[in-house]
Design an enzyme around this catalytic site. Structure first.
Site, PDB file in Angstrom:
ATOM      1  N   ASP A  67       0.824  -1.214   0.000  1.00 31.35           N
ATOM      2  CA  ASP A  67       0.000   0.000   0.000  1.00 31.35           C
ATOM      3  C   ASP A  67       0.859   1.265   0.000  1.00 31.35           C
ATOM      4  OD1 ASP A  67       0.987  -0.430   2.544  1.00 31.35           O
ATOM      5  OD2 ASP A  67      -0.955  -0.702   3.498  1.00 31.35           O
ATOM      6  N   ASP A 136      -7.282  -2.387  14.574  1.00 33.71           N
ATOM      7  CA  ASP A 136      -8.662  -2.756  14.236  1.00 33.71           C
ATOM      8  C   ASP A 136      -8.723  -4.025  13.375  1.00 33.71           C
ATOM      9  OD1 ASP A 136      -7.785  -1.839  11.780  1.00 33.71           O
ATOM     10  OD2 ASP A 136      -9.144  -0.124  11.667  1.00 33.71           O
ATOM     11  N   HIS A 138      -6.975  -4.679  10.598  1.00 38.73           N
ATOM     12  CA  HIS A 138      -6.813  -4.538   9.147  1.00 38.73           C
ATOM     13  C   HIS A 138      -5.480  -5.102   8.657  1.00 38.73           C
ATOM     14  CE1 HIS A 138      -4.913  -0.412  10.018  1.00 38.73           C
ATOM     15  NE2 HIS A 138      -3.997  -1.017   9.306  1.00 38.73           N
ATOM     16  N   GLU A 143      -9.578  -1.656   5.752  1.00 38.27           N
ATOM     17  CA  GLU A 143     -10.220  -1.297   7.011  1.00 38.27           C
ATOM     18  C   GLU A 143     -11.492  -2.115   7.218  1.00 38.27           C
ATOM     19  OE1 GLU A 143      -8.596   0.293   9.012  1.00 38.27           O
ATOM     20  OE2 GLU A 143      -7.785   2.197   8.301  1.00 38.27           O
TER      21      GLU A 143
HETATM   22  C1  GLP Z   1      -0.554   0.511   8.569  1.00 40.99           C
HETATM   23  C2  GLP Z   1      -0.160  -0.347   7.378  1.00 40.99           C
HETATM   24  C3  GLP Z   1      -0.315  -1.819   7.675  1.00 40.99           C
HETATM   25  C4  GLP Z   1       0.380  -2.138   8.991  1.00 40.99           C
HETATM   26  C5  GLP Z   1      -0.274  -1.357  10.106  1.00 40.99           C
HETATM   27  C6  GLP Z   1       0.330  -1.651  11.479  1.00 40.99           C
HETATM   28  O1  GLP Z   1      -1.914   0.706   8.671  1.00 40.99           O
HETATM   29  N1  GLP Z   1      -0.914  -0.042   6.205  1.00 40.99           N
HETATM   30  O2  GLP Z   1       0.241  -2.567   6.613  1.00 40.99           O
HETATM   31  O3  GLP Z   1       0.296  -3.511   9.239  1.00 40.99           O
HETATM   32  O4  GLP Z   1      -0.099   0.025   9.811  1.00 40.99           O
HETATM   33  O5  GLP Z   1       1.467  -0.889  11.655  1.00 40.99           O
HETATM   34  P1  GLP Z   1       2.505  -1.057  12.832  1.00 40.99           P
HETATM   35  O6  GLP Z   1       3.381  -2.197  12.446  1.00 40.99           O
HETATM   36  O7  GLP Z   1       3.264   0.233  12.838  1.00 40.99           O
HETATM   37  O8  GLP Z   1       1.748  -1.309  14.071  1.00 40.99           O
END
Ligand code: GLP
Length: 263
Positions: A67, A136, A138, A143
């Site tokens: 993404d 959440d 995702h 989402e």
């Molecule tokens: C973002 C990314 C996800 C990632 C999530 C958790 O939303 N798009 O791919 O898994 O954050 O991030 P973190 O690893 O910083 O908790």
């Protein structure tokens, strides 16, 4: 779903890097799906170490990122493009021509997303997809409420995600409200999936992913429908699992079998 519970973040990162390195050694021209966020940083550090000290060769791999924030260009320090070069690509011998990251500045978003899906197909599909998980539940930026059959598209970020990701920006208002993201359907087509999570703040999402019902309200739960998923979590992220001791027992068995095979 194979669940590996590690004592801490460091062990989680090393275990994940070991699995990614194994994939690259077994198939040097693997197509690897990369994730961003705080979680995989340690894994990428370990992969860099393996490249520098053990000669792990990235030259033939093709990469696809999950993404990108919509509106951020590759030079923006908070873009996922920038993140990937900072945290991994600048430090290993990956071929820049084989790197694919959604273009946060794409003018014709629909055409770009279709093309991204086409590129994945042309490369032969993703061999190993790395994932983190949002609080959440995702995956990528799918989402709650995203279709479990969704494809790469423009998505609106949830309030909780904007708050969580604000730590990387100067202020919350700076966090983009939209992103380009592979869909759940895109992710489920990867041949193998490796999801990482650490810390207590992820414990509810991890429990819903592994033990909850399959629902578009927790898009990570769709991974229950995939035949080859490994989840690596530390003790804190595993703290709300009901069948923790069973997963540990199964993991021990897998390891014994793997040891026997390599003898
Ligand atoms: C973002 C990314 C996800 C990632 C999530 C958790 O939303 N798009 O791919 O898994 O954050 O991030 P973190 O690893 O910083 O908790």
């Amino acid at each position: 779903m194979r669940v590996i519970i590690t004592k801490d973040y460091d062990e989680m990162s090393k275990e994940a890097a070991r699995i990614i390195a194994k994939q690259i050694k077994e198939k040097p021209d693997s197509v690897i799906g990369f994730a961003t966020g705080g979680t995989p940083v340690g894994t990428y550090k370990e992969l860099i170490r393996m490249h520098k000290e053990e000669g792990l060769d990235f030259s033939k791999i093709t990469t696809f990122n999950l993404d990108e924030y919509y509106g951020l260009g590759p030079d923006h320090p908070q873009s996922y493009h920038y993140y990937m070069f900072e945290n991994l690509f600048n430090h290993v011998n990956v071929d820049p021509k084989k790197i694919h990251i959604p273009d946060g500045l794409a003018k014709d978003v629909d055409a770009f997303c279709k093309e991204y899906e086409e590129e994945i197909k042309k490369a032969g599909g993703i061999d190993l997809q790395i994932l983190g998980i949002g609080r959440d539940g995702h995956i990528a930026f799918n989402e709650p409420g995203s279709s479990l059959a969704s494809r790469t598209r423009l998505v609106a970020l949830a309030e909780e995600t904007i708050k969580d990701n604000a730590r990387f920006f100067e202020k919350e208002e700076d966090v983009p409200r939209y992103a380009l993201s592979m869909g759940v359907g895109t992710i489920l087509e990867a041949k193998k999936i490796l999801l990482l999570a650490n810390g207590e703040s992820k414990a509810d999402a991890v429990a819903a992913l592994i033990e909850g019902p399959v629902t578009s309200q927790v898009t990570a739960s769709a991974l229950q429908l995939h035949p080859d998923v490994t989840v690596i979590i530390d003790e804190a992220a595993a703290s709300k699992l009901k069948r923790k001791s069973y997963y540990k027992f199964v993991d021990k068995m897998y390891r014994m079998l793997e040891e026997k095979k390599s003898l």
